[in-house]
Design a protein around this motif. Structure first.
Motif, PDB file in Angstrom:
ATOM      1  N   SER A   1       0.836  -1.205   0.000  1.00 17.00           N
ATOM      2  CA  SER A   1       0.000   0.000   0.000  1.00 17.00           C
ATOM      3  C   SER A   1       0.869   1.253   0.000  1.00 17.00           C
ATOM      4  O   SER A   1       0.531   2.255  -0.648  1.00 17.00           O
ATOM      5  CB  SER A   1      -0.937  -0.002   1.207  1.00 17.00           C
ATOM      6  OG  SER A   1      -1.734  -1.170   1.187  1.00 17.00           O
TER       7      SER A   1
ATOM      8  N   ILE B   1      -4.760   2.740   3.031  1.00 19.45           N
ATOM      9  CA  ILE B   1      -4.343   2.836   4.431  1.00 19.45           C
ATOM     10  C   ILE B   1      -3.055   2.039   4.649  1.00 19.45           C
ATOM     11  O   ILE B   1      -2.930   0.901   4.183  1.00 19.45           O
ATOM     12  CB  ILE B   1      -5.444   2.266   5.360  1.00 19.45           C
ATOM     13  CG1 ILE B   1      -6.727   3.087   5.203  1.00 19.45           C
ATOM     14  CG2 ILE B   1      -4.987   2.229   6.813  1.00 19.45           C
ATOM     15  CD1 ILE B   1      -7.931   2.478   5.906  1.00 19.45           C
TER      16      ILE B   1
ATOM     17  N   THR C   1      -4.693  -4.210   4.390  1.00 24.88           N
ATOM     18  CA  THR C   1      -5.513  -4.104   3.175  1.00 24.88           C
ATOM     19  C   THR C   1      -6.277  -5.396   2.988  1.00 24.88           C
ATOM     20  O   THR C   1      -5.684  -6.484   2.974  1.00 24.88           O
ATOM     21  CB  THR C   1      -4.616  -3.868   1.940  1.00 24.88           C
ATOM     22  OG1 THR C   1      -3.772  -2.752   2.205  1.00 24.88           O
ATOM     23  CG2 THR C   1      -5.466  -3.592   0.711  1.00 24.88           C
TER      24      THR C   1
ATOM     25  N   ASP D   1      -3.878  -2.318  -5.591  1.00 17.06           N
ATOM     26  CA  ASP D   1      -3.206  -2.806  -4.391  1.00 17.06           C
ATOM     27  C   ASP D   1      -4.061  -3.961  -3.872  1.00 17.06           C
ATOM     28  O   ASP D   1      -5.290  -3.886  -3.879  1.00 17.06           O
ATOM     29  CB  ASP D   1      -3.151  -1.653  -3.377  1.00 17.06           C
ATOM     30  CG  ASP D   1      -2.546  -2.071  -2.048  1.00 17.06           C
ATOM     31  OD1 ASP D   1      -1.791  -3.062  -2.014  1.00 17.06           O
ATOM     32  OD2 ASP D   1      -2.829  -1.391  -1.039  1.00 17.06           O
TER      33      ASP D   1
HETATM   34 MG    MG Z   1      -1.833  -2.863   2.321  1.00 16.71          MG
END
Ligand code: MG
Ligand code: GTP
Length: 412
Positions: A192, A205, A213, A232
């Motif tokens: 991320s 985040i 995630t 992502d």
């Molecule tokens: Mg992540």
């Protein structure tokens, strides 16, 4: 009588009240020299909504009707001014989000695909005519040599160029819709963080807790004029909780569909069997190894069997090496086998029509080689012609036309 393609100056007047509504320029384009191929009048007015509405309602009172979405382009197609592949290029041009998308659309609009398809389809028609001559006058030709020579001609001048078009779609359709890049790896390796760096914003985040995630996070950017759709994904690990498992399932589906995988490794952690398993599983895909967290250690060596893969070393947290990654992506996009050049890339509908036609051509070749009756070969060739002409629109069904022109907005 206004001359065709000449700009005139004057007023729009409401005849009922003899009242001037706007000062305008107008243009008459007589058939066939207009976008639709029909007589066209264009009025250039001031852009105030009330003025435009008044002019429109005056025109409607004179018996004019409003255009459907895509109606102008549809008329251009129905009047034979453009073929269906060119009409589709108009949509692509309107929707283009990058320089490469514009290049592709313009080439198709100029008739690039149309010419290719017409060459192939007229070759098919020639072959069919020659075969049918054999049906009518079998004694004239040495029938024994006809089939093999015909099968070869079908392969060289029809099937081979068609297969190339299918390949071009499979390899490079992303130039139109965007290169799909998936960021994958174990939890907490910095996926991320990398996404955020590439996008230059806080999109996903980031925390120090593995498993942050869980859903796919998708966004886009443009690199070297090509759109990139980047995702992502949830960190992949064994024995996750049930919510994480759903995220991992989605991650795998996304990685499977990606054109390019950024496989992120944390250089402060040792490699585990699951990393090797990941590489095995996706060995047929294009993988770029991203070694992250190089700020923590310099000691990390890659296993021998991964030595041939492209590698970048970065620190997503401290923004080190990200430009290197960007240029590697850019060089991938413009590398020789991906470079667009003057090529034509069929869209999904066009590719499917080519594939359908290829099935009939293979059947025809097979029948020829097995010396089956020429009438049967002729049926296959006719099917092949019908399918390929769906691309230019000579044989396309009305519901498919509705679907294509339904993608336009009003006024196009
Ligand atoms: Mg992540
Ligand atoms: N030292 C260092 N820490 C990093 C680097 N990149 C990321 N981190 C840290 O590693 C932790 C995890 O980062 P994320 O970007 O959330 O990792 P992720 O791979 O998305 O993790 P999941 O979503 O759990 O799979 C955070 O505390 C980051 O600050 C880096 O280059 N160096």
């Amino acid at each position: 009588m206004p001359e065709s393609r000449r700009l005139y100056y004057g007023y729009i007047v409401d005849p009922a009240e003899n009242r001037r509504i706007d000062e305008v320029m107008f243009l008459v384009m007589r058939a066939p020299s207009s976008y639709t191929g029909e007589d066209v009048v264009e009025i250039q007015a001031h852009a105030g909504p009330l003025v435009l509405k008044s002019i429109l309602s005056l025109l409607l009172k004179q018996g004019v009707s409003l255009a459907e979405p895509g109606e102008f382009t549809r008329r251009a197609f129905l009047n034979g001014r453009i073929d269906l592949s060119q009409a589709e290029a108009v949509i692509d041009l309107i929707n283009a989000r990058s320089a490469s998308g514009i290049d592709l659309a313009v080439q198709q609009l100029e008739g690039g695909l149309k010419d290719k398809i017409q060459t192939i389809s007229s070759e098919l028609v020639d072959i069919l005519a020659e075969l049918e001559a054999n049906i009518d006058f079998p004694a004239d030709v040495q029938t024994a040599t006809v089939p093999a020579h015909m099968a070869q001609r079908l392969e060289d001048s029809v099937a081979a160029p068609m297969r190339k078009l299918v390949r071009d779609h499979d390899d490079r359709n992303w130039l139109r819709e965007g290169l799909r890049v998936a960021i994958a790896g174990s939890p907490n390796v910095g996926k991320s963080s990398l996404l955020n760096q590439l996008l230059n914003k806080d999109r996903a985040i980031v925390t120090e807790y593995p498993g942050t995630t869980r859903d796919l996070v998708e966004d886009g950017f443009v690199i070297s004029g090509v759109p990139v759709i980047i995702t992502d994904t949830a960190g992949i690990r064994e024995h996750p909780d049930p919510i994480e498992q759903q995220g991992i399932d989605k991650a795998f589906a996304n990685i499977e569909a990606a054109d390019l995988i950024l496989f992120v490794l944390d250089v402060s952690q040792s490699l585990e069997t699951e990393h090797f398993r990941f590489m095995e599983r996706f060995q047929n895909k294009t993988i770029l190894l991203v070694l992250n967290k190089i700020d923590l250690t310099e000691r990390f060596s890659l296993p021998d069997k991964w030595r041939n893969l492209p590698v970048v070393r970065i620190s997503a947290k401290y923004n080190l090496g990200i430009d290197g990654l960007r240029s590697l992506l850019a060089s991938y996009l413009v590398s020789s086998d991906h470079f667009i050049g003057k090529d034509i890339i069929p869209n999904l509908r066009q590719k499917q029509a080519i594939e359908k036609s290829l099935v009939s051509i293979e059947a025809a070749k097979d029948a020829l080689l097995k010396n089956q009756p020429i009438e049967l070969v002729a049926i296959d060739l006719n099917d092949a012609i019908t399918s390929i002409q769906e691309i230019t629109g000579e044989t396309v069904r009305p519901d498919i036309l509705d679907r294509i022109f339904g993608q336009f907005c009003i006024g196009k």
